[in-house]
Design an enzyme around this catalytic site. Sequence first.
Site, mmCIF file in Angstrom:
data_model
loop_
_atom_site.group_PDB
_atom_site.id
_atom_site.type_symbol
_atom_site.label_atom_id
_atom_site.label_comp_id
_atom_site.label_asym_id
_atom_site.label_seq_id
_atom_site.Cartn_x
_atom_site.Cartn_y
_atom_site.Cartn_z
ATOM 1 N N GLY A 90 9.202 0.381 -5.873
ATOM 2 C CA GLY A 90 8.835 -0.884 -6.503
ATOM 3 C C GLY A 90 8.255 -1.890 -5.527
ATOM 4 O O GLY A 90 8.539 -1.881 -4.332
ATOM 5 N N ALA A 149 -53.558 31.163 10.384
ATOM 6 C CA ALA A 149 -52.747 31.221 9.161
ATOM 7 C C ALA A 149 -51.887 32.481 9.179
ATOM 8 O O ALA A 149 -52.315 33.538 9.640
ATOM 9 C CB ALA A 149 -53.654 31.219 7.940
ATOM 10 N N ASP A 163 -4.394 -2.529 -4.331
ATOM 11 C CA ASP A 163 -5.341 -1.978 -5.307
ATOM 12 C C ASP A 163 -6.089 -3.063 -6.083
ATOM 13 O O ASP A 163 -6.588 -2.814 -7.168
ATOM 14 C CB ASP A 163 -4.618 -1.016 -6.261
ATOM 15 C CG ASP A 163 -3.577 -1.722 -7.134
ATOM 16 O OD1 ASP A 163 -3.306 -2.922 -6.904
ATOM 17 O OD2 ASP A 163 -3.027 -1.060 -8.040
ATOM 18 N N ALA A 200 0.828 -1.218 0.000
ATOM 19 C CA ALA A 200 0.000 0.000 0.000
ATOM 20 C C ALA A 200 0.857 1.261 0.000
ATOM 21 O O ALA A 200 0.469 2.297 0.518
ATOM 22 C CB ALA A 200 -0.923 -0.017 1.213
ATOM 23 N N ARG A 256 -1.874 7.448 -11.523
ATOM 24 C CA ARG A 256 -2.842 7.386 -12.615
ATOM 25 C C ARG A 256 -4.250 7.836 -12.196
ATOM 26 O O ARG A 256 -5.105 8.086 -13.028
ATOM 27 C CB ARG A 256 -2.880 5.967 -13.213
ATOM 28 C CG ARG A 256 -1.644 5.665 -14.058
ATOM 29 C CD ARG A 256 -1.494 4.179 -14.362
ATOM 30 N NE ARG A 256 -0.848 3.457 -13.269
ATOM 31 C CZ ARG A 256 -0.564 2.144 -13.290
ATOM 32 N NH1 ARG A 256 -0.891 1.418 -14.343
ATOM 33 N NH2 ARG A 256 0.031 1.570 -12.253
HETATM 34 C C1 UD1 Z 1 1.521 -4.708 -10.572
HETATM 35 C C2 UD1 Z 1 2.426 -5.827 -11.079
HETATM 36 C C3 UD1 Z 1 1.838 -6.365 -12.389
HETATM 37 C C4 UD1 Z 1 0.431 -6.862 -12.146
HETATM 38 C C5 UD1 Z 1 -0.449 -5.767 -11.506
HETATM 39 C C6 UD1 Z 1 -1.743 -6.379 -11.061
HETATM 40 C C7 UD1 Z 1 4.697 -5.286 -10.339
HETATM 41 C C8 UD1 Z 1 6.024 -4.796 -10.749
HETATM 42 N N1 UD1 Z 1 3.756 -5.328 -11.292
HETATM 43 O O1 UD1 Z 1 1.560 -3.676 -11.537
HETATM 44 O O2 UD1 Z 1 2.630 -7.413 -12.871
HETATM 45 O O3 UD1 Z 1 -0.153 -7.291 -13.355
HETATM 46 O O4 UD1 Z 1 0.203 -5.209 -10.348
HETATM 47 O O5 UD1 Z 1 -2.660 -5.404 -10.605
HETATM 48 O O6 UD1 Z 1 4.514 -5.647 -9.207
HETATM 49 N N2 UD1 Z 1 3.316 -0.508 -4.218
HETATM 50 C C9 UD1 Z 1 4.114 -0.425 -3.099
HETATM 51 N N3 UD1 Z 1 5.366 0.086 -3.225
HETATM 52 C C10 UD1 Z 1 5.859 0.523 -4.409
HETATM 53 C C11 UD1 Z 1 5.049 0.417 -5.560
HETATM 54 C C12 UD1 Z 1 3.776 -0.120 -5.429
HETATM 55 O O7 UD1 Z 1 3.699 -0.806 -2.003
HETATM 56 O O8 UD1 Z 1 6.987 1.000 -4.437
HETATM 57 C C13 UD1 Z 1 1.953 -1.041 -4.077
HETATM 58 C C14 UD1 Z 1 0.879 -0.098 -4.619
HETATM 59 O O9 UD1 Z 1 0.381 0.736 -3.575
HETATM 60 C C15 UD1 Z 1 -0.177 -1.050 -5.133
HETATM 61 C C16 UD1 Z 1 0.599 -2.301 -5.508
HETATM 62 O O10 UD1 Z 1 1.851 -2.205 -4.861
HETATM 63 O O11 UD1 Z 1 -1.116 -1.379 -4.126
HETATM 64 C C17 UD1 Z 1 0.799 -2.437 -7.019
HETATM 65 O O12 UD1 Z 1 1.468 -1.286 -7.502
HETATM 66 P P1 UD1 Z 1 1.133 -0.657 -8.913
HETATM 67 O O13 UD1 Z 1 2.055 0.464 -9.141
HETATM 68 O O14 UD1 Z 1 -0.314 -0.392 -9.030
HETATM 69 O O15 UD1 Z 1 1.537 -1.882 -9.869
HETATM 70 P P2 UD1 Z 1 1.002 -2.185 -11.319
HETATM 71 O O16 UD1 Z 1 1.670 -1.324 -12.299
HETATM 72 O O17 UD1 Z 1 -0.471 -2.214 -11.325
HETATM 73 CA CA CA Z 2 -1.990 -1.632 -9.887
#
Ligand code: UD1
Ligand code: CA
Length: 477
Positions: free
Chosen positions: A83, A429, A109, A12, A18
Amino acid sequence: MSDPRLAVVILAAGQGTRMRSSTPKLLHPLAGAPIVAHVLATARALEAEHIVAVVRHERDRLVEVIGAELPEAVIVDQDEIPGTGRAVEQAVAALPDDFDGDVLVLNGDVPLLNAGTLAKLLARHREKAAASTLLTAILADPTGYGRVVRSEDGAVDRIVEQKDANETELAVQEINAGVYLFGINGLRDHLADLTTENAQGEKYLTDMIHALRAAGSEVSALHVNEPWIVEGINDRAQLSAAAARLNALIVRGWQLAGVTIQDPATTWIDLTVKLAPDVTILPGTQLKGATVVSTGAIIGPDTTLTDCEIGEDAVVKRTDGTLAIIAEGATVGPFAYLRPGTALGPHGKIGTFVETKNAIIGAGSKVPHLSYIGDTEVGQASNIGAGTITANYDGVNKHRTTVGSYARTGSHNVFVAPVTIGDGAYTGAGSVVRKDVPSGALALSVAPQRNIEGWVAANRPGSDAAAAAATESEAGE
Ligand code: UD1
Ligand code: CA
């Protein structure tokens, strides 16, 4: 009984760019609860021994929601290395050194995922004794997701992110749901080696899959047949799609429980709402928060109720209400505005174009038309005339109006609070009631009417009104 060999990690920490929002993505509401709260509820159902939530962006606001939903979760603050891989690396470091079970990673998410699917994933993972088991789905439009690349023999080989994928990989329709089980030892062995050398400059958790495969470990995958279960929310279009999916499930659930819902497409019900059998919900209705509706009640059309309690057989039509209690057999609307603190007694009525606030209206009492009733208590079986205003605010303080039982107040009255109108009292009234009215009295504040004959002919000669009056009087002669 918790599962001593299971740890759940909820990701999270991401920014959610986006969404283009000043509200953190994971706190946008879905069926009345923040997106992440759905994931937290699912995590709780798994009864894991350890739960870790990783936060960074708007961390205090996230921590507040996590603390409320899942107080036992350990909070880990992600550092500046971005990441999902880094997030899990830090979460793993927060687990006890002697923990040697499985780690379930959940994207914060992906809110529609249910605990049943995760239980299946866990069973598959343990049955195969895999180093990792991921949840995948076939999507007609896989855009944005990581693609699951399989080797010739069909085994999962790696996950390629959209931004790093070549044309062949982009054509793959099997996507990574962002939900995985890992044996903790694999994570301990390989997470530190993941790099940020990719299109997004992030440490990808998804690179763990190939790292495990390269080390000769088994990676398994479980397919979900209904892909919407694993749809992630990255932008507001996906948010509304997920909200519609979840709402359809909620509506269907209530229909099967005996609630008549005429138009599922325009009926929105929060997860927290409670409905009794034989409630009827008409089109265009939103029921939110802690709203509870008792059997036989009819709600709608075009009604929004937030944190309201509606009694048996009550009828609430074209109404907006918040924190209001409507007792059994009462009727509200059409076009009523119930503000917090409204309580309408059994078989009472709040009618058309009526606004109420902090108003306790007793059994059988009626406010039928065009009124504002605020900071008021009305006894039972009283009738408040059409067009009544409680003047409750003197510009500095709010004051109370009290109307007794069996009172009959006239049309177009102003009750200048603080004021009390006694039991069985009447008002004429157009009265402006500034002084208390004793029980059984008739209050009149309007001067007797005087008619000045011939005023129009004298003061508006030649006007249409004068002509009309002249014709009228000739006809009368
Ligand atoms: C990610 C996956 C993708 C998958 C998709 C599914 C990776 C690299 N990619 O992509 O393969 O198909 O989810 O929905 O994992 N988050 C952190 N720390 C960070 C970055 C993100 O905790 O540094 C959390 C975000 O809050 C989120 C989740 O990780 O809840 C996923 O991050 P997001 O950036 O939405 O990944 P996607 O591009 O959707
Ligand atoms: Ca995502």
